[in-house]
Scaffold this motif. Structure first.
Motif, PDB file in Angstrom:
ATOM      1  N   LYS A 199     135.983  -1.138 -22.695  1.00 18.18           N
ATOM      2  CA  LYS A 199     135.187  -0.187 -23.482  1.00 18.18           C
ATOM      3  C   LYS A 199     134.325  -0.914 -24.511  1.00 18.18           C
ATOM      4  CE  LYS A 199     138.197   3.798 -22.817  1.00 18.18           C
ATOM      5  NZ  LYS A 199     138.995   4.870 -23.441  1.00 18.18           N
ATOM      6  N   ILE A 200     134.855  -1.976 -25.065  1.00 15.69           N
ATOM      7  CA  ILE A 200     134.051  -2.777 -25.985  1.00 15.69           C
ATOM      8  C   ILE A 200     132.823  -3.334 -25.281  1.00 15.69           C
ATOM      9  CG2 ILE A 200     134.030  -5.007 -27.178  1.00 15.69           C
ATOM     10  CD1 ILE A 200     136.767  -4.359 -28.292  1.00 15.69           C
ATOM     11  N   ARG A 201     132.995  -3.813 -24.054  1.00 22.40           N
ATOM     12  CA  ARG A 201     131.857  -4.348 -23.316  1.00 22.40           C
ATOM     13  C   ARG A 201     130.824  -3.256 -22.999  1.00 22.40           C
ATOM     14  NH1 ARG A 201     132.351  -9.441 -21.381  1.00 22.40           N
ATOM     15  NH2 ARG A 201     134.389 -10.452 -21.681  1.00 22.40           N
ATOM     16  N   ARG A 202     131.291  -2.060 -22.681  1.00 29.64           N
ATOM     17  CA  ARG A 202     130.359  -0.953 -22.430  1.00 29.64           C
ATOM     18  C   ARG A 202     129.599  -0.618 -23.703  1.00 29.64           C
ATOM     19  NH1 ARG A 202     134.110   3.584 -20.360  1.00 29.64           N
ATOM     20  NH2 ARG A 202     132.246   4.849 -20.783  1.00 29.64           N
ATOM     21  N   ALA A 203     130.279  -0.638 -24.832  1.00 30.36           N
ATOM     22  CA  ALA A 203     129.617  -0.355 -26.103  1.00 30.36           C
ATOM     23  C   ALA A 203     128.556  -1.405 -26.413  1.00 30.36           C
ATOM     24  CB  ALA A 203     130.649  -0.301 -27.226  1.00 30.36           C
ATOM     25  N   ILE A 204     128.870  -2.656 -26.155  1.00 32.07           N
ATOM     26  CA  ILE A 204     127.894  -3.733 -26.386  1.00 32.07           C
ATOM     27  C   ILE A 204     126.640  -3.506 -25.543  1.00 32.07           C
ATOM     28  CG2 ILE A 204     127.449  -6.194 -26.019  1.00 32.07           C
ATOM     29  CD1 ILE A 204     130.421  -6.676 -26.753  1.00 32.07           C
ATOM     30  N   ASP A 205     126.824  -3.182 -24.278  1.00 32.77           N
ATOM     31  CA  ASP A 205     125.678  -2.944 -23.392  1.00 32.77           C
ATOM     32  C   ASP A 205     124.788  -1.820 -23.928  1.00 32.77           C
ATOM     33  OD1 ASP A 205     126.524  -4.920 -21.684  1.00 32.77           O
ATOM     34  OD2 ASP A 205     127.513  -3.560 -20.275  1.00 32.77           O
ATOM     35  N   LEU A 206     125.410  -0.739 -24.379  1.00 31.16           N
ATOM     36  CA  LEU A 206     124.627   0.402 -24.877  1.00 31.16           C
ATOM     37  C   LEU A 206     123.903   0.058 -26.177  1.00 31.16           C
ATOM     38  CD1 LEU A 206     127.142   3.290 -24.128  1.00 31.16           C
ATOM     39  CD2 LEU A 206     124.929   2.892 -23.016  1.00 31.16           C
ATOM     40  N   LEU A 207     124.543  -0.716 -27.045  1.00 28.67           N
ATOM     41  CA  LEU A 207     123.908  -1.098 -28.305  1.00 28.67           C
ATOM     42  C   LEU A 207     122.717  -2.026 -28.063  1.00 28.67           C
ATOM     43  CD1 LEU A 207     127.046  -1.671 -30.555  1.00 28.67           C
ATOM     44  CD2 LEU A 207     125.368   0.167 -30.779  1.00 28.67           C
ATOM     45  N   ILE A 208     122.864  -2.940 -27.132  1.00 34.91           N
ATOM     46  CA  ILE A 208     121.764  -3.870 -26.831  1.00 34.91           C
ATOM     47  C   ILE A 208     120.585  -3.138 -26.187  1.00 34.91           C
ATOM     48  CG2 ILE A 208     121.097  -5.821 -25.365  1.00 34.91           C
ATOM     49  CD1 ILE A 208     123.849  -7.025 -25.907  1.00 34.91           C
ATOM     50  N   LYS A 209     120.876  -2.152 -25.346  1.00 35.35           N
ATOM     51  CA  LYS A 209     119.814  -1.421 -24.650  1.00 35.35           C
ATOM     52  C   LYS A 209     119.156  -0.356 -25.525  1.00 35.35           C
ATOM     53  CE  LYS A 209     121.957  -2.011 -20.102  1.00 35.35           C
ATOM     54  NZ  LYS A 209     122.702  -1.335 -18.995  1.00 35.35           N
ATOM     55  N   ALA A 210     119.808   0.048 -26.598  1.00 30.48           N
ATOM     56  CA  ALA A 210     119.280   1.126 -27.433  1.00 30.48           C
ATOM     57  C   ALA A 210     117.953   0.728 -28.075  1.00 30.48           C
ATOM     58  CB  ALA A 210     120.298   1.483 -28.508  1.00 30.48           C
ATOM     59  N   GLU A 211     117.063   1.703 -28.201  1.00 32.97           N
ATOM     60  CA  GLU A 211     115.770   1.459 -28.842  1.00 32.97           C
ATOM     61  C   GLU A 211     115.863   1.590 -30.362  1.00 32.97           C
ATOM     62  OE1 GLU A 211     112.745   3.897 -27.171  1.00 32.97           O
ATOM     63  OE2 GLU A 211     113.025   3.127 -25.126  1.00 32.97           O
ATOM     64  N   LYS A 212     116.677   2.522 -30.830  1.00 30.95           N
ATOM     65  CA  LYS A 212     116.826   2.710 -32.274  1.00 30.95           C
ATOM     66  C   LYS A 212     118.290   3.034 -32.590  1.00 30.95           C
ATOM     67  CE  LYS A 212     114.699   4.853 -36.318  1.00 30.95           C
ATOM     68  NZ  LYS A 212     113.748   5.864 -36.841  1.00 30.95           N
ATOM     69  N   PRO A 213     119.140   2.005 -32.536  1.00 33.18           N
ATOM     70  CA  PRO A 213     120.564   2.247 -32.821  1.00 33.18           C
ATOM     71  C   PRO A 213     120.836   2.238 -34.322  1.00 33.18           C
ATOM     72  CG  PRO A 213     120.236  -0.037 -32.231  1.00 33.18           C
ATOM     73  CD  PRO A 213     118.881   0.619 -32.123  1.00 33.18           C
ATOM     74  N   VAL A 214     121.966   2.808 -34.705  1.00 31.76           N
ATOM     75  CA  VAL A 214     122.409   2.778 -36.093  1.00 31.76           C
ATOM     76  C   VAL A 214     123.934   2.772 -36.103  1.00 31.76           C
ATOM     77  CG1 VAL A 214     122.404   5.297 -36.371  1.00 31.76           C
ATOM     78  CG2 VAL A 214     122.151   3.844 -38.378  1.00 31.76           C
ATOM     79  N   ILE A 215     124.509   2.054 -37.045  1.00 35.11           N
ATOM     80  CA  ILE A 215     125.954   2.060 -37.275  1.00 35.11           C
ATOM     81  C   ILE A 215     126.220   2.938 -38.493  1.00 35.11           C
ATOM     82  CG2 ILE A 215     127.965   0.652 -37.893  1.00 35.11           C
ATOM     83  CD1 ILE A 215     126.490  -1.737 -36.572  1.00 35.11           C
TER      84      ILE A 215
END
Length: 577
Positions: A199-215
């Motif tokens: 799940k951590i790896r899936r989260a990394i993929d989505l964060l890298i692909k995101a155009e405007k992510p936020v934590i």
């Protein structure tokens, strides 16, 4: 086990020894007939400092704040007559995931069935707001049960544990051969499980692909002491970081990637707009409650966004927003692993640099230069917060509570040193928190304490001004006075279309005379030009200080509360955004 490891001790002595073995330095509480037996042996045989308060509610809030700041479970005790008075602080601790070990002494077991004075079913009372609640019935079991109490309180999602002590237990003796502590549980989080690797790896993929992510960090990130891990991930992927009000201070708010506070209790227009426009939101240690999400409207249509969530509490994941990835684990450990994976597997990752400092500066300057006329006889809370922000020492801790006293500093104070530097009770949100929290903070830290309170809240805790004075601690109470329960007044007028709220206003009190009666050094801010001098003198005076400032009520000048601001725009009422 050899005979030298066997000791004959009574219940009071065993409890004290077990607290010492768990490195407890302070206990907050109040005496009663059912605790006399404990105190007798305490005085004779232990150096643990007992912090006497004037109200059990104060002790409970002080313990909660102490635990927040120290990163250690705090011990609270109350006698049977005052056992119900601790529910506000224990409730806040339970909802805020703060470990408090709460001892309540009691009349002998089953004497309540004879209608013995002060007897109620304490266990049933606290079972719903504690992780566990149990009764000491056998002196030999005390070491085991206290180890369990610390282990339960600090593991997984931290929370209070209630220990009920019948009065006879303090005097009963037994041979004890298991006096030891498990020191892993003298701090929290006691364990740091890493979330599911896939799940951590899936989260990394989505964060890298995101155009405007936020934590978005809730106070779970502070509980986990995850500052460095959050910053490492944010800087590696150049993702802005916002916090909820209780999560304020997770990262330095002057960092280029810091959005500062978001949500419905101190989130400014620019920060709320940023997260609303984000395509991917990564919640870290947040329960996504109503206050942090502007009643779940902050992120727009949730079906059009990608949500990720990391939390130690399984029940928080996906509770209010549909998740692409939900990760159960400790925030710091899991984020550290995310960073390790990215650095190892994508060493050439190159992200566009993000610097939010110019945006923040513009937004803050707009507020500071707004020059909204204040109602006659009042001082701008914006100016008060602005000056305090400029002169606040690095080692200071600010406490605040729901109302006008919290919203302005939540939005406008800049936490430059990460950590629990700004303490609020926005989990339950009851009045009367800030001053007791200031007491707890003063025993947990050597720096000056600033406690913002309103006159509605202050009425709950005036008696414990004596506690502050007696302690000799550097505590400054800033009373934001408007002679009303301003939050309720504002809610009624702005949202419920009430012309004149019923039962919100109360009579004027000469609070300066009250504070002087308790021995405080006092001052009243009557002009903006006097703010800095008065605040500076109080902070530099190593004792009890009291400052009164008259401020507008929330229906006169609307603070940083998004749904109120929307109403203020419609009603043509001045507001800050």
């Amino acid at each position: 086990m050899s005979s030298k490891n066997i000791e004959t001790l009574n219940g009071a002595q065993i409890i004290l020894r077990m607290l010492e073995l768990h490195e407890i330095k302070h206990v907050f509480g109040l005496p009663g007939e059912t605790t006399i037996g404990w105190y007798k042996y305490w005085r004779e045989s232990s150096d643990i400092e007992f912090v006497l308060t004037r109200d059990e509610r104060t002790a409970s809030y002080a313990a909660e704040a102490y635990a927040k700041i120290t990163g250690r479970p705090c011990v609270l005790e109350a006698p049977s007559p005052g056992v119900t008075h601790c529910t506000p602080g224990i409730t806040e601790a339970f909802l805020s995931s703060v470990p408090v070990i709460y001892f309540s002494s009691d009349i002998p077991i089953n004497q309540d069935k004879k209608h013995g004075l002060t007897g109620i079913d304490q266990t049933a009372l606290y079972d719903s707001i504690c992780k566990e609640s149990f009764t000491l019935t056998n002196v030999r079991e005390i070491p085991f049960l206290m180890r369990r109490a610390f282990r339960v309180a600090t593991s997984g999602r931290p929370a209070p544990v209630h220990i009920r002590v019948p009065i006879n237990i303090f005097e009963e003796s037994a041979e004890i051969d298991d006096l030891y502590a498990e020191l892993d549980y003298s701090r929290y989080p006691a364990h740091r499980p890493v979330a599911d690797h896939s799940k951590i790896r899936r989260a990394i993929d989505l964060l890298i692909k995101a155009e405007k992510p936020v934590i978005v960090c809730g106070q779970g990130a502070l509980i986990s002491r995850a500052t460095n891990a959050v910053l490492a991930l944010a800087e590696l992927l150049q993702i802005p970081v916002g916090t909820t009000t209780p999560g304020k201070g997770t990262i330095p708010e002057n960092h280029p990637l810091a959005l500062r506070v978001v949500g419905g209790r101190g989130g400014m227009g620019y920060s709320n707009a940023y997260v609303r426009d984000a395509d991917t939101i990564f919640f870290v240690g947040s329960n996504t409650d109503s206050a942090a999400t502007d009643h779940w409207k902050l992120y727009g249509d949730p079906m059009l966004k990608t949500f990720l969530h990391l939390d130690i509490a399984e029940a928080h994941l996906g509770n209010n927003f549909p998740l692409a990835v939900g990760m159960v684990g400790d925030a710091r450990a899991s984020l550290e692993y995310m960073v390790e994976i990215i650095k190892t597997e994508q060493p050439s990752l190159n992200r566009k640099q993000v610097d939010l400092n110019p945006v923040k500066k513009t937004a803050l300057e707009k507020v500071f230069k707004s020059n909204i006329p204040m109602p006659k006889g009042t001082i701008s809370p914006v100016r008060l917060s602005q000056v305090l922000d400029r002169i606040l020492p690095k080692d200071a801790i600010v406490t605040s509570e729901p109302g006008v006293s919290a919203i302005y500093p939540s939005a406008l104070l800049t936490i430059k040193e990460p950590g629990r530097r700004y303490i609020t009770n926005y989990s339950m949100g009851a009045l009367g928190y800030s001053v007791p929290a200031g007491i707890g903070a003063s025993f947990a830290s050597d720096g000056p304490i600033i406690s913002f309170t309103g006159d509605g809240s202050f009425g709950f805790v005036i008696g414990d001004m004596e506690t502050i004075k007696r302690s000799g601690k550097n505590v400054t109470i800033i009373l934001c006075r408007n002679d009303t329960f301003g939050w309720i007044r504002g809610e009624a007028i702005l949202l419920d279309e009430v012309d004149e709220p019923w039962s919100t206003d109360f009579g004027a009190v000469d609070y300066i005379k009250v504070a002087e009666g308790f021995g405080f050094k006092t001052a009243r801010i009557t002009s903006e030009s006097g703010i800095e001098t008065i605040l500076g003198e109080a902070i530099n005076n190593p004792g009890a200080n009291f400052i009164e400032v008259v401020v507008p009520s929330q229906d006169q000048i609307v603070p940083f509360v998004p749904n109120w601001v929307r109403a203020a725009k419609e009603k043509n009422i001045p507001f800050f955004e």
